[in-house]
Design a protein around this motif. Sequence first.
Motif, PDB file in Angstrom:
ATOM      1  N   ALA A 187       0.828  -1.209   0.000  1.00  0.00           N
ATOM      2  CA  ALA A 187       0.000   0.000   0.000  1.00  0.00           C
ATOM      3  C   ALA A 187       0.863   1.261   0.000  1.00  0.00           C
ATOM      4  O   ALA A 187       0.531   2.256  -0.657  1.00  0.00           O
ATOM      5  N   ARG A 188       1.983   1.204   0.694  1.00  0.00           N
ATOM      6  CA  ARG A 188       2.870   2.367   0.782  1.00  0.00           C
ATOM      7  C   ARG A 188       3.509   2.702  -0.563  1.00  0.00           C
ATOM      8  O   ARG A 188       3.587   3.878  -0.945  1.00  0.00           O
ATOM      9  N   VAL A 189       3.962   1.680  -1.300  1.00  0.00           N
ATOM     10  CA  VAL A 189       4.687   1.957  -2.543  1.00  0.00           C
ATOM     11  C   VAL A 189       3.756   2.173  -3.735  1.00  0.00           C
ATOM     12  O   VAL A 189       4.192   2.643  -4.783  1.00  0.00           O
ATOM     13  N   LEU A 190       2.455   1.850  -3.573  1.00  0.00           N
ATOM     14  CA  LEU A 190       1.494   2.081  -4.649  1.00  0.00           C
ATOM     15  C   LEU A 190       1.052   3.544  -4.689  1.00  0.00           C
ATOM     16  O   LEU A 190       0.874   4.180  -3.647  1.00  0.00           O
TER      17      LEU A 190
ATOM     18  N   GLY B 227      -4.953   4.873  -6.074  1.00  0.00           N
ATOM     19  CA  GLY B 227      -5.713   4.224  -7.121  1.00  0.00           C
ATOM     20  C   GLY B 227      -4.966   3.116  -7.831  1.00  0.00           C
ATOM     21  O   GLY B 227      -5.490   2.515  -8.769  1.00  0.00           O
ATOM     22  N   GLY B 228      -3.730   2.832  -7.392  1.00  0.00           N
ATOM     23  CA  GLY B 228      -2.932   1.797  -8.035  1.00  0.00           C
ATOM     24  C   GLY B 228      -3.508   0.406  -7.855  1.00  0.00           C
ATOM     25  O   GLY B 228      -4.289   0.150  -6.934  1.00  0.00           O
ATOM     26  N   ARG B 229      -3.117  -0.486  -8.744  1.00  0.00           N
ATOM     27  CA  ARG B 229      -3.653  -1.850  -8.747  1.00  0.00           C
ATOM     28  C   ARG B 229      -2.701  -2.816  -8.061  1.00  0.00           C
ATOM     29  O   ARG B 229      -1.487  -2.773  -8.257  1.00  0.00           O
ATOM     30  N   PHE B 230      -3.278  -3.724  -7.267  1.00  0.00           N
ATOM     31  CA  PHE B 230      -2.529  -4.774  -6.588  1.00  0.00           C
ATOM     32  C   PHE B 230      -3.204  -6.101  -6.926  1.00  0.00           C
ATOM     33  O   PHE B 230      -4.395  -6.285  -6.677  1.00  0.00           O
ATOM     34  N   ALA B 231      -2.437  -7.012  -7.522  1.00  0.00           N
ATOM     35  CA  ALA B 231      -2.980  -8.312  -7.906  1.00  0.00           C
ATOM     36  C   ALA B 231      -2.009  -9.412  -7.488  1.00  0.00           C
ATOM     37  O   ALA B 231      -0.801  -9.254  -7.618  1.00  0.00           O
TER      38      ALA B 231
ATOM     39  N   LEU C  12      -7.760  -8.815   5.411  1.00  0.00           N
ATOM     40  CA  LEU C  12      -6.411  -8.255   5.357  1.00  0.00           C
ATOM     41  C   LEU C  12      -6.328  -7.118   4.339  1.00  0.00           C
ATOM     42  O   LEU C  12      -5.737  -6.070   4.604  1.00  0.00           O
ATOM     43  N   LEU C  13      -6.911  -7.325   3.181  1.00  0.00           N
ATOM     44  CA  LEU C  13      -6.896  -6.279   2.157  1.00  0.00           C
ATOM     45  C   LEU C  13      -7.660  -5.047   2.620  1.00  0.00           C
ATOM     46  O   LEU C  13      -7.201  -3.916   2.442  1.00  0.00           O
ATOM     47  N   SER C  14      -8.806  -5.270   3.206  1.00  0.00           N
ATOM     48  CA  SER C  14      -9.608  -4.148   3.687  1.00  0.00           C
ATOM     49  C   SER C  14      -8.870  -3.365   4.772  1.00  0.00           C
ATOM     50  O   SER C  14      -8.885  -2.131   4.774  1.00  0.00           O
ATOM     51  N   ALA C  15      -8.208  -4.070   5.670  1.00  0.00           N
ATOM     52  CA  ALA C  15      -7.474  -3.417   6.764  1.00  0.00           C
ATOM     53  C   ALA C  15      -6.303  -2.589   6.244  1.00  0.00           C
ATOM     54  O   ALA C  15      -5.855  -1.654   6.912  1.00  0.00           O
ATOM     55  N   SER C  16      -5.800  -2.936   5.062  1.00  0.00           N
ATOM     56  CA  SER C  16      -4.701  -2.185   4.464  1.00  0.00           C
ATOM     57  C   SER C  16      -5.200  -1.148   3.462  1.00  0.00           C
ATOM     58  O   SER C  16      -4.429  -0.643   2.642  1.00  0.00           O
ATOM     59  N   ASP C  17      -6.511  -0.842   3.529  1.00  0.00           N
ATOM     60  CA  ASP C  17      -7.125   0.193   2.693  1.00  0.00           C
ATOM     61  C   ASP C  17      -7.121  -0.148   1.205  1.00  0.00           C
ATOM     62  O   ASP C  17      -7.016   0.728   0.347  1.00  0.00           O
ATOM     63  N   PHE C  18      -7.256  -1.448   0.904  1.00  0.00           N
ATOM     64  CA  PHE C  18      -7.459  -1.865  -0.473  1.00  0.00           C
ATOM     65  C   PHE C  18      -8.938  -2.120  -0.718  1.00  0.00           C
ATOM     66  O   PHE C  18      -9.670  -2.544   0.182  1.00  0.00           O
ATOM     67  N   VAL C  19      -9.365  -1.881  -1.942  1.00  0.00           N
ATOM     68  CA  VAL C  19     -10.729  -2.184  -2.363  1.00  0.00           C
ATOM     69  C   VAL C  19     -10.659  -3.400  -3.279  1.00  0.00           C
ATOM     70  O   VAL C  19     -10.053  -3.336  -4.364  1.00  0.00           O
ATOM     71  N   LEU C  20     -11.249  -4.505  -2.863  1.00  0.00           N
ATOM     72  CA  LEU C  20     -11.238  -5.721  -3.658  1.00  0.00           C
ATOM     73  C   LEU C  20     -12.196  -5.573  -4.829  1.00  0.00           C
ATOM     74  O   LEU C  20     -13.377  -5.291  -4.643  1.00  0.00           O
ATOM     75  N   SER C  21     -11.686  -5.767  -6.050  1.00  0.00           N
ATOM     76  CA  SER C  21     -12.532  -5.621  -7.232  1.00  0.00           C
ATOM     77  C   SER C  21     -12.823  -6.948  -7.918  1.00  0.00           C
ATOM     78  O   SER C  21     -13.765  -7.051  -8.702  1.00  0.00           O
ATOM     79  N   ASP C  22     -12.013  -7.979  -7.646  1.00  0.00           N
ATOM     80  CA  ASP C  22     -12.276  -9.267  -8.276  1.00  0.00           C
ATOM     81  C   ASP C  22     -11.550 -10.375  -7.526  1.00  0.00           C
ATOM     82  O   ASP C  22     -10.478 -10.157  -6.927  1.00  0.00           O
ATOM     83  N   LEU C  23     -12.155 -11.548  -7.560  1.00  0.00           N
ATOM     84  CA  LEU C  23     -11.521 -12.782  -7.095  1.00  0.00           C
ATOM     85  C   LEU C  23     -11.698 -13.789  -8.219  1.00  0.00           C
ATOM     86  O   LEU C  23     -12.809 -14.254  -8.481  1.00  0.00           O
ATOM     87  N   VAL C  24     -10.609 -14.079  -8.917  1.00  0.00           N
ATOM     88  CA  VAL C  24     -10.653 -14.962 -10.087  1.00  0.00           C
ATOM     89  C   VAL C  24     -10.264 -16.374  -9.652  1.00  0.00           C
ATOM     90  O   VAL C  24      -9.237 -16.567  -8.989  1.00  0.00           O
ATOM     91  N   GLU C  25     -11.092 -17.356 -10.020  1.00  0.00           N
ATOM     92  CA  GLU C  25     -10.827 -18.760  -9.721  1.00  0.00           C
ATOM     93  C   GLU C  25     -10.753 -19.512 -11.051  1.00  0.00           C
ATOM     94  O   GLU C  25     -11.749 -20.066 -11.514  1.00  0.00           O
ATOM     95  N   PRO C  26      -9.589 -19.514 -11.687  1.00  0.00           N
ATOM     96  CA  PRO C  26      -9.473 -20.063 -13.045  1.00  0.00           C
ATOM     97  C   PRO C  26      -9.815 -21.552 -13.096  1.00  0.00           C
ATOM     98  O   PRO C  26      -9.364 -22.343 -12.264  1.00  0.00           O
TER      99      PRO C  26
ATOM    100  N   ILE D 140      -6.881 -15.771  -7.603  1.00  0.00           N
ATOM    101  CA  ILE D 140      -6.226 -14.529  -7.987  1.00  0.00           C
ATOM    102  C   ILE D 140      -7.048 -13.363  -7.446  1.00  0.00           C
ATOM    103  O   ILE D 140      -8.220 -13.190  -7.813  1.00  0.00           O
ATOM    104  N   PHE D 141      -6.443 -12.576  -6.572  1.00  0.00           N
ATOM    105  CA  PHE D 141      -7.107 -11.415  -5.985  1.00  0.00           C
ATOM    106  C   PHE D 141      -6.700 -10.162  -6.755  1.00  0.00           C
ATOM    107  O   PHE D 141      -5.527  -9.970  -7.077  1.00  0.00           O
ATOM    108  N   VAL D 142      -7.670  -9.321  -7.033  1.00  0.00           N
ATOM    109  CA  VAL D 142      -7.417  -8.054  -7.716  1.00  0.00           C
ATOM    110  C   VAL D 142      -7.993  -6.936  -6.851  1.00  0.00           C
ATOM    111  O   VAL D 142      -9.182  -6.952  -6.511  1.00  0.00           O
ATOM    112  N   ALA D 143      -7.146  -5.985  -6.492  1.00  0.00           N
ATOM    113  CA  ALA D 143      -7.573  -4.904  -5.602  1.00  0.00           C
ATOM    114  C   ALA D 143      -6.963  -3.587  -6.065  1.00  0.00           C
ATOM    115  O   ALA D 143      -6.045  -3.558  -6.895  1.00  0.00           O
ATOM    116  N   HIS D 144      -7.496  -2.505  -5.524  1.00  0.00           N
ATOM    117  CA  HIS D 144      -6.986  -1.175  -5.811  1.00  0.00           C
ATOM    118  C   HIS D 144      -6.772  -0.442  -4.494  1.00  0.00           C
ATOM    119  O   HIS D 144      -7.507  -0.650  -3.529  1.00  0.00           O
ATOM    120  N   SER D 145      -5.762   0.407  -4.475  1.00  0.00           N
ATOM    121  CA  SER D 145      -5.561   1.214  -3.280  1.00  0.00           C
ATOM    122  C   SER D 145      -6.758   2.136  -3.099  1.00  0.00           C
ATOM    123  O   SER D 145      -7.460   2.460  -4.054  1.00  0.00           O
TER     124      SER D 145
END
Length: 297
Positions: free
Chosen positions: A169-172, A175-179, A236-250, A276-281
């Motif tokens: 979260a610090r280096v993003l 609005g940056g993407r974390f996957a 964990l993602l929510s506590a780090s101020d990420f917004v989860l936008s997708d959970l991909v289960e290929p 696969i988790f996809v989130a945004h700051s």
Amino acid sequence: MSRGGPTRLLGVEDHLPQSVRVERRAVSERESRDANGPDWDRYADEYQATHGAFLGDAGFVWGPEGHREDDLAILGEVAGLDVLEVGSGAGQCSRWVRTHGGRGIGLDLSHRQLQHSLRLDAETGVTVPSVRGTATDLPFGASSFDVVFCSFGALQFVSDIERALAEVARVLRPGGRFAFSITHPTRWMFPDDPGEAGLTASQSYWDRTPYVEVDDVTGVVSYVEHHRTLGDWVRLLSASDFVLSDLVEPEWPEQHDRVWGGWSRARGLLTPGTAIFVAHSSGASAPVGGPGGADGQ
């Protein structure tokens, strides 16, 4: 379980060395790091020799099922973006980012994996700037990257996961993407066996006790992997101020028959092996359904 519990990522031997015993117990961040760094140094040559062709020198594979970024588009358009890969190994994914116009940078705990990255730089002509470091102490300034990703990399091997996510979260940038992709948490219920024996649940999904390998001769911890449930990751993602936008289960591809560790067609047709988790700051305008769609297909 075979060596490495349900992951020993992206494939490993199907048996334990005679001098290694398996335990399930609490493990500190220091103990995890001191075990996994040298372990990957020892395993790097075999890993690249066995799986390098499947991964591709400048390829981007999200998991043992073989789904590639070209198809899933988890990261979206990377051209012109600053992109950090945490747990980059030989830099295959970051090299893919660079061939698509992004400024990919790699970070890995294993010195030997980074040597393989230098080898592939020379062989492909695509150079990935890479540093040796840990997910819990990223050596970059705040708001340095537009995208941070981890393809079956560091996160499953980190004890202090809260600190690792705080570092991402610090280096993003805002609005940056974390996957990131990990062994699907439900896999921890099953033995790490690609055959029929791996289809019967043998352990509680809610047992989060780390998987530990110990050298019987020296008593030194040689490998550690941590399990967290789907709900744990969301919190964990929510506590780090990420917004989860997708959970991909290929899903397992129709023509894919590769066996890699505990991943196989027999298991993959019945139960997911990768998440696969996809989130945004915080502050991002996250797309509805995420870039991979509802099922990642």
